[in-house]
Design a protein around this motif. Structure first.
Motif, PDB file in Angstrom:
ATOM      1  N   PRO A 221      14.829  -4.264   5.389  1.00 29.87           N
ATOM      2  CA  PRO A 221      13.952  -4.149   6.562  1.00 29.87           C
ATOM      3  C   PRO A 221      12.857  -3.103   6.413  1.00 29.87           C
ATOM      4  O   PRO A 221      11.751  -3.288   6.926  1.00 29.87           O
ATOM      5  CB  PRO A 221      14.925  -3.782   7.687  1.00 29.87           C
ATOM      6  CG  PRO A 221      16.244  -4.341   7.252  1.00 29.87           C
ATOM      7  CD  PRO A 221      16.256  -4.197   5.755  1.00 29.87           C
ATOM      8  N   ALA A 222      13.165  -2.021   5.708  1.00 28.41           N
ATOM      9  CA  ALA A 222      12.166  -0.951   5.572  1.00 28.41           C
ATOM     10  C   ALA A 222      10.919  -1.442   4.856  1.00 28.41           C
ATOM     11  O   ALA A 222       9.799  -1.012   5.178  1.00 28.41           O
ATOM     12  CB  ALA A 222      12.775   0.239   4.834  1.00 28.41           C
ATOM     13  N   MET A 223      11.084  -2.332   3.888  1.00 27.51           N
ATOM     14  CA  MET A 223       9.922  -2.871   3.185  1.00 27.51           C
ATOM     15  C   MET A 223       9.089  -3.737   4.121  1.00 27.51           C
ATOM     16  O   MET A 223       7.857  -3.645   4.139  1.00 27.51           O
ATOM     17  CB  MET A 223      10.370  -3.683   1.969  1.00 27.51           C
ATOM     18  CG  MET A 223      10.992  -2.872   0.852  1.00 27.51           C
ATOM     19  SD  MET A 223      11.389  -3.869  -0.614  1.00 27.51           S
ATOM     20  CE  MET A 223       9.746  -4.288  -1.225  1.00 27.51           C
ATOM     21  N   CYS A 224       9.754  -4.590   4.898  1.00 28.64           N
ATOM     22  CA  CYS A 224       9.039  -5.443   5.849  1.00 28.64           C
ATOM     23  C   CYS A 224       8.320  -4.598   6.894  1.00 28.64           C
ATOM     24  O   CYS A 224       7.169  -4.889   7.260  1.00 28.64           O
ATOM     25  CB  CYS A 224      10.022  -6.397   6.524  1.00 28.64           C
ATOM     26  SG  CYS A 224      10.900  -7.493   5.375  1.00 28.64           S
ATOM     27  N   ASP A 225       8.985  -3.558   7.358  1.00 34.28           N
ATOM     28  CA  ASP A 225       8.375  -2.672   8.359  1.00 34.28           C
ATOM     29  C   ASP A 225       7.135  -1.992   7.795  1.00 34.28           C
ATOM     30  O   ASP A 225       6.145  -1.793   8.518  1.00 34.28           O
ATOM     31  CB  ASP A 225       9.385  -1.620   8.822  1.00 34.28           C
ATOM     32  CG  ASP A 225      10.513  -2.217   9.645  1.00 34.28           C
ATOM     33  OD1 ASP A 225      10.365  -3.360  10.114  1.00 34.28           O
ATOM     34  OD2 ASP A 225      11.553  -1.539   9.800  1.00 34.28           O
ATOM     35  N   MET A 226       7.187  -1.627   6.514  1.00 31.95           N
ATOM     36  CA  MET A 226       6.038  -0.962   5.909  1.00 31.95           C
ATOM     37  C   MET A 226       4.845  -1.901   5.813  1.00 31.95           C
ATOM     38  O   MET A 226       3.695  -1.509   6.057  1.00 31.95           O
ATOM     39  CB  MET A 226       6.401  -0.424   4.519  1.00 31.95           C
ATOM     40  CG  MET A 226       5.271   0.308   3.804  1.00 31.95           C
ATOM     41  SD  MET A 226       4.562   1.670   4.780  1.00 31.95           S
ATOM     42  CE  MET A 226       5.940   2.813   4.793  1.00 31.95           C
ATOM     43  N   VAL A 227       5.094  -3.193   5.484  1.00 31.15           N
ATOM     44  CA  VAL A 227       4.003  -4.166   5.450  1.00 31.15           C
ATOM     45  C   VAL A 227       3.380  -4.292   6.835  1.00 31.15           C
ATOM     46  O   VAL A 227       2.151  -4.302   6.985  1.00 31.15           O
ATOM     47  CB  VAL A 227       4.505  -5.536   4.961  1.00 31.15           C
ATOM     48  CG1 VAL A 227       3.363  -6.556   4.992  1.00 31.15           C
ATOM     49  CG2 VAL A 227       5.055  -5.437   3.548  1.00 31.15           C
ATOM     50  N   GLN A 228       4.221  -4.386   7.865  1.00 32.19           N
ATOM     51  CA  GLN A 228       3.718  -4.471   9.229  1.00 32.19           C
ATOM     52  C   GLN A 228       2.920  -3.228   9.606  1.00 32.19           C
ATOM     53  O   GLN A 228       1.913  -3.316  10.320  1.00 32.19           O
ATOM     54  CB  GLN A 228       4.888  -4.658  10.198  1.00 32.19           C
ATOM     55  CG  GLN A 228       5.579  -6.009  10.094  1.00 32.19           C
ATOM     56  CD  GLN A 228       4.917  -7.071  10.952  1.00 32.19           C
ATOM     57  OE1 GLN A 228       5.116  -7.118  12.154  1.00 32.19           O
ATOM     58  NE2 GLN A 228       4.139  -7.933  10.336  1.00 32.19           N
ATOM     59  N   SER A 229       3.362  -2.074   9.126  1.00 34.92           N
ATOM     60  CA  SER A 229       2.646  -0.832   9.405  1.00 34.92           C
ATOM     61  C   SER A 229       1.250  -0.860   8.801  1.00 34.92           C
ATOM     62  O   SER A 229       0.273  -0.423   9.437  1.00 34.92           O
ATOM     63  CB  SER A 229       3.442   0.358   8.860  1.00 34.92           C
ATOM     64  OG  SER A 229       2.732   1.563   9.015  1.00 34.92           O
ATOM     65  N   VAL A 230       1.143  -1.375   7.570  1.00 35.13           N
ATOM     66  CA  VAL A 230      -0.170  -1.493   6.923  1.00 35.13           C
ATOM     67  C   VAL A 230      -1.036  -2.481   7.692  1.00 35.13           C
ATOM     68  O   VAL A 230      -2.227  -2.236   7.930  1.00 35.13           O
ATOM     69  CB  VAL A 230       0.000  -1.937   5.456  1.00 35.13           C
ATOM     70  CG1 VAL A 230      -1.368  -2.248   4.833  1.00 35.13           C
ATOM     71  CG2 VAL A 230       0.707  -0.854   4.642  1.00 35.13           C
ATOM     72  N   MET A 231      -0.447  -3.602   8.091  1.00 33.72           N
ATOM     73  CA  MET A 231      -1.206  -4.609   8.838  1.00 33.72           C
ATOM     74  C   MET A 231      -1.704  -4.047  10.167  1.00 33.72           C
ATOM     75  O   MET A 231      -2.809  -4.368  10.617  1.00 33.72           O
ATOM     76  CB  MET A 231      -0.332  -5.845   9.071  1.00 33.72           C
ATOM     77  CG  MET A 231       0.014  -6.602   7.792  1.00 33.72           C
ATOM     78  SD  MET A 231       1.129  -8.003   8.067  1.00 33.72           S
ATOM     79  CE  MET A 231       0.037  -9.148   8.915  1.00 33.72           C
ATOM     80  N   GLU A 232      -0.912  -3.198  10.775  1.00 36.12           N
ATOM     81  CA  GLU A 232      -1.326  -2.576  12.033  1.00 36.12           C
ATOM     82  C   GLU A 232      -2.576  -1.715  11.836  1.00 36.12           C
ATOM     83  O   GLU A 232      -3.468  -1.693  12.681  1.00 36.12           O
ATOM     84  CB  GLU A 232      -0.192  -1.734  12.600  1.00 36.12           C
ATOM     85  CG  GLU A 232      -0.484  -1.155  13.966  1.00 36.12           C
ATOM     86  CD  GLU A 232       0.684  -0.386  14.561  1.00 36.12           C
ATOM     87  OE1 GLU A 232       0.583   0.034  15.726  1.00 36.12           O
ATOM     88  OE2 GLU A 232       1.695  -0.197  13.853  1.00 36.12           O
ATOM     89  N   LYS A 233      -2.639  -1.011  10.706  1.00 34.01           N
ATOM     90  CA  LYS A 233      -3.816  -0.185  10.410  1.00 34.01           C
ATOM     91  C   LYS A 233      -5.056  -1.059  10.233  1.00 34.01           C
ATOM     92  O   LYS A 233      -6.149  -0.724  10.712  1.00 34.01           O
ATOM     93  CB  LYS A 233      -3.573   0.642   9.147  1.00 34.01           C
ATOM     94  CG  LYS A 233      -2.536   1.744   9.280  1.00 34.01           C
ATOM     95  CD  LYS A 233      -2.339   2.457   7.951  1.00 34.01           C
ATOM     96  CE  LYS A 233      -1.269   3.539   8.046  1.00 34.01           C
ATOM     97  NZ  LYS A 233      -1.714   4.672   8.888  1.00 34.01           N
TER      98      LYS A 233
END
Length: 999
Positions: A221-233
């Motif tokens: 999940p941490a990897m998926c969350d990090m992708v979402q975090s980048v997309m949010e930026k």
């Protein structure tokens, strides 16, 4: 079902209810049958929640998806929340008003499939964690659900939409209405895209594809969350650009067009307007509302109009007011998105993050997903460093060592070796000396910021190393620091650059001292631990009258004492050495300080034991008094010492008949001081004691915090009866019955009983975790009550009880459910009677109580409550700044909540703005500068730290914002309260001491 999931359901319910009740403006729904679908309720997987127009598998719920679903509830007016329960064979329940697990199992509000199938649905986030568009059947990025290009659907434009819907609802529209409707439609149809937004779209598309691959491959999940975090930026950058484009001209043009109320020539309405205003291309007037146009006009009438004119439009003040709100909303959102968006920034950390994200996007566009995985891991390592956590120590260490340390070191090299900066060079030769000094100080501030970030990164590396290797590493950096001094240019900036290098060297020496202290402390602690074990073995041998074994252990203790003495001498030699550095002396003092009191007590005990052994009893009593003098600061060591002395006196009493009376007196003296002078420092207030004292302070009825519960019951009959049961149970009893029940949990219970006459019945039930309470009731009808205790969730048990005495028997039933609460154990399950602030006050009082009295119960309570309060996100408790455990810091996000300031964090710039009205403060990570409105910028004593948010030095926060800090002993947490609130904490502490005594 997982307890956290249950809690999330209830939180969601309460949040949406609040949103629904607060949304009192009626507007035409954006979501209806034209842009949504109806679903087959039976085909939906269990554990799915319906919220607004979204289906969400509960395990896939995130904050972002929750926000989107909540927004859809407002836009569709579908406020009820439904849940397909895996605990009830896939039955649907209305959980809008849910309060417990029962509401989705047995006593909830069931709904038929038909109810669900009448809802308008748009999206479904399934158990695979991917969101699907129910209209198209395709996967969709959550960042495109509310597209920034669909202005009508953006919440910033809600005021305009409301006015538009109101105008549309008018049955008889004026010419002004028609014109304004067309103006708004034309505005919504405008394109605000540009090359920047198109690039953001492409980046988001590539990352969404990579995200879906991660989800389908079962990535952590941490990897998926990090992708979402980048997309949010990236999405934030896209939205900021669009709002910037709107602000430049379009809104202003719309306001001008709607504000026109003078008479215009017909050609000005039909033709182009040189003012650049948005123009309506139809001929209308307030007086002529005919939709047939001007065809009926006669030629004579046309000839009479030498210069055709139409009457002016009426200004719609409500519409203009709504546009003013839209402008304010756009400005606020624009600033928010600018602070969230991807930006290179100025620090090594932000530049590195930017570079890693750019590489990630390039790899995603090239479908090189293996390289994407590596980039995501690097971003996770960087994120862990930024947040002050260690999850993958070896990998994080290598990343910091190979990427961050070299970059930050080179940046520091450059800053100190370039000589005077551009600002100084731009000054004329005739500039005043004060102006030149200002330029040099500004340059030094930038160098200090770079230095502090370099130290932050070094600390991150040290944190992921063993003590002995980190010691060698720091020593190497100290040796290397001479190179820094050699690189400083001999110009006007030399003194300032050297000051920064000196500060860096001082910091390294302090780090070395801290590491040496830990190493020495470890050695000293190990020796004392070993001696404590030997002491216990000796007491056991004496209990068994095994004097030979006790003598052997004495010999071993002497060896350990010698080792302690040697270590103390070595540390004292460092402290008194004229050649030792201040950092070395500080480390030695720290190591020696941990055992100083114990060492002094130990030395006196050894002397007393030697004197008892040799029959020299004259000085024993005075040494006893001296040892007891340490009771307030080191009570347990004193108790241990008195036990050793008492054992020695007892042993000697049977062997020395000559001094028997003196030995008896000393034995009595030892007993007396232990009981009267030392015991008060080590005896404990129990949780129950503290509960009653704290409850009394807050005027909480003691009976309320009793752990019993009550329920409903009724009974009639004759005779007497009593019964006991656990959990849920039924029993029969004669007469009036009453029952008490307890259970770790929190909820409601009920019981029933039948009979006649007089009598009583009792039932008790318990169950840990999900908690059961039983009811207390009196016959002839009804009774009610609550079960309480610790736990999270709901549960029930079964049992029965029989009554005896007289005629008949009776049964009662009860069940309860409960939710975990930080101070439930302390306050008997009723800590919800305290606010977050009051819970913070109690925690602070317990911290002071433990610090002063060494209460073991208070220590355990502190550890337990602080962890739970932190998990419950109580704003008054927070993580300490881990990069500097010597000084105290305040996190600005928590500070903002307590002092009522707005908190604006720019991740790329590592900058925080605290703002309230016209007053604001701007802080930058690793910088000592603070920007304030209308005032000279302030310099902090210690640079602002960075750990997920910014941490400001305690003294500045306390002096500026009237707050106070107290550390929670033996934890990584601190408590922050306003000064007034801290006074309450002191009162609670005083009350504990006053009522509880020195226990």
């Amino acid at each position: 079902m997982n307890k956290k999931i249950i809690k999330r359901i209830l939180i969601i319910c309460m949040s949406v209810i609040v949103a629904a009740t607060g949304f009192n403006i009626v507007a035409k729904a954006l979501i209806d049958e034209t842009n949504s679908v109806r679903i087959d309720a039976g085909s939906i997987e269990d554990s799915t929640i319906v919220m607004g127009t979204h289906l969400i598998y509960l395990g896939s719920m995130t904050d972002s998806i929750y926000d989107i679903a909540q927004k859809s509830a407002e836009q569709s007016s579908q406020y009820n929340i439904y849940y397909k329960s895996e605990l009830a064979n896939g039955a649907w329940f209305d959980i809008t008003d849910a309060a417990s697990l029962d509401d989705i199992t047995t006593s909830g509000v069931p709904v038929s499939d038909e109810v669900i199938e009448k809802l308008n649905m748009t999206h479904h986030t399934k158990s695979d964690g991917i969101t699907y568009d129910l209209v198209t059947g395709k996967t969709v990025s959550i960042f495109d659900i509310y597209s920034p290009y669909n202005l009508e659907g953006l919440e910033e434009f809600n005021p305009l939409k409301l006015q538009y819907d109101n105008i549309e609802a008018n049955e008889e529209k004026t010419d002004t209405d028609k014109r304004n409707i067309q103006l708004i439609r034309d505005f919504y149809s405008l394109e605000f895209t540009d090359d920047n937004t198109k690039e953001c779209d492409e980046n988001l598309k590539a990352l969404q594809e990579y995200y879906e691959i991660l989800k389908r491959d079962g990535a952590e999940p941490a990897m998926c969350d990090m992708v979402q975090s980048v997309m949010e930026k990236i999405d934030a950058a896209r939205r900021a650009q669009i709002f910037n484009n709107i602000q430049l001209e379009a809104i202003d043009n719309l306001i001008k067009a709607i504000s026109r109320n003078k008479i215009y020539e017909e050609k000005d309405i039909l033709g182009s307007d040189t003012s650049g205003e948005i123009i309506i291309e139809e001929n209308t007037s307030e007086e002529n509302t005919s939709e047939e146009g001007t065809d009926s006009e006669t030629e004579e009438e046309e000839e009479e109009k030498e210069v055709p004119k139409i009457d002016g439009f009426v200004v719609d003040d409500n519409l203009l007011s709504s546009l003013s709100e839209v402008v304010a909303n756009i400005e606020e959102s624009y600033n928010e998105y600018v602070n969230k968006m991807l930006d290179e920034g100025t620090t090594v950390l932000s530049k590195t993050e930017y570079d890693e994200i750019v590489k990630l996007i390039d790899f995603a566009k090239a479908d090189d997903f293996a390289s994407c995985d590596e980039q995501i891991k690097k971003l996770m390592y960087l994120d862990n460093l930024n947040n002050g956590v260690i999850k993958n120590p070896n990998e994080e260490f290598e990343y910091i060592r190979d990427y961050l340390v070299p970059k930050s070191r080179d940046e520091f090299y450059r800053a100190i070796s370039n000589g005077v900066g551009a600002e100084y060079k731009a000054l004329p030769s005739t500039a005043a000396n004060a102006t030149k000094q200002t330029a040099l100080k500004n340059q030094q501030s930038e160098v200090e910021k770079i230095r502090t970030e370099y130290q932050f990164i070094i600390q991150g590396r040290i944190d992921r190393m063993e003590l002995d290797t980190s010691e060698a590493y720091i020593k190497g950096l100290i040796e290397e620091s001479s190179l820094y001094l050699n690189r400083i240019k001999d110009d006007e900036f030399y003194t300032y650059a050297k000051s920064s290098v000196d500060s860096y060297i001082q910091w390294l020496n302090e780090k070395l001292a801290s590491i040496n202290s830990k190493l020495s402390n470890g050695e000293m602690d190990a020796l004392y631990a070993k001696k404590e074990e030997l002491r216990k073995e000796k007491l056991e041998a004496l209990d068994k009258n095994d004097l030979a074994k006790a003598k052997e252990i004495d010999a071993e203790i002497e060896v350990v004492d010698k080792q302690v003495s040697d270590l103390e001498k070595r540390l004292n030699n460092i402290i008194n050495s004229p050649t030792a550095s201040q950092s070395e002396k500080a480390a030695a003092m720290a190591a020696l300080g941990s055992g100083n009191a114990s060492s002094a007590i130990n030395s006196m005990v050894n002397e007393v034991l030697e004197e008892i052994k040799n029959g020299q009893l004259e000085g024993v009593e005075s040494k006893l008094d001296a040892i007891v003098g340490f009771a307030d600061s080191n009570p347990q060591s004193v108790i241990n010492a008195l036990e050793d002395i008492y054992a020695a006196l007892s042993s000697e009493r049977f062997m020395d008949a000559v001094n028997s009376q003196k030995l008896d007196d000393l034995l009595q003296k030892t007993e007396d001081v232990a009981e009267n002078e030392v015991a008060p420092y080590v005896s404990e207030l129990t949780d129950s004691d503290m509960s009653k004292i704290i409850a009394d302070y807050f005027d909480i009825d003691i009976s309320v915090i009793d752990s019993s519960g009550s329920g409903e019951g009724s009974g009639n009959g004759s005779g007497e009866g009593s019964g006991n049961g656990s959990g849920e149970g039924n029993g029969n009893g004669s007469g009036e019955g009453s029952g008490n029940g307890s259970g770790e949990g929190n909820g409601n219970g009920s019981g029933e009983g039948n009979g006649s006459g007089e009598g009583s019945g009792n039932g008790n039930g318990s169950e840990e975790g999900n908690g059961n309470g039983s009811g207390e009731g009196n016959g002839n009808g009804e009774g009610n009550g609550n079960g309480s205790g610790e736990g999270n969730g709901n549960g029930s048990g079964e049992g029965s009880g029989n009554g005896s005495g007289g005629e008949g028997s009776g049964n009662g039933s009860g069940n309860g459910s409960g939710s975990k609460n930080p101070l439930d154990k302390l306050l008997g399950g009723k800590s919800e009677l305290l606010t977050n602030e009051e819970q913070g006050q109690v925690l602070a009082a317990l911290a002071m109580y433990y610090n002063d009295l060494g209460s073991e119960t208070a220590e355990k309570a502190l550890n337990r409550y602080s962890n739970v309060l932190k998990n419950e996100n109580n704003p008054y408790i927070f993580d300490k700044y881990r990069q500097d455990l010597v000084n105290d810091y305040v996190p600005l996000d928590r500070l903002a909540k307590i002092i009522g300031y707005r908190y604006i964090f720019n991740d790329s710039q590592k900058e925080v703005v605290l703002q309230k009205g016209s007053n604001y403060y701007i802080f930058s990570a690793f910088s000592t500068g603070v920007v304030r409105p209308g005032e000279k910028n302030e310099e902090l004593e210690i640079a602002t730290g960075y750990q997920k948010t910014l941490y400001v030095y305690k003294k500045f926060a306390e002096d500026t914002f009237d707050i106070e800090l107290i550390n929670v002993p033996n934890t990584d947490y601190s408590i922050m309260l306003s000064k007034d609130s801290m006074e309450k904490a002191f009162e609670i502490y005083d009350y504990l001491v006053e009522v509880g005594g020195q226990k």
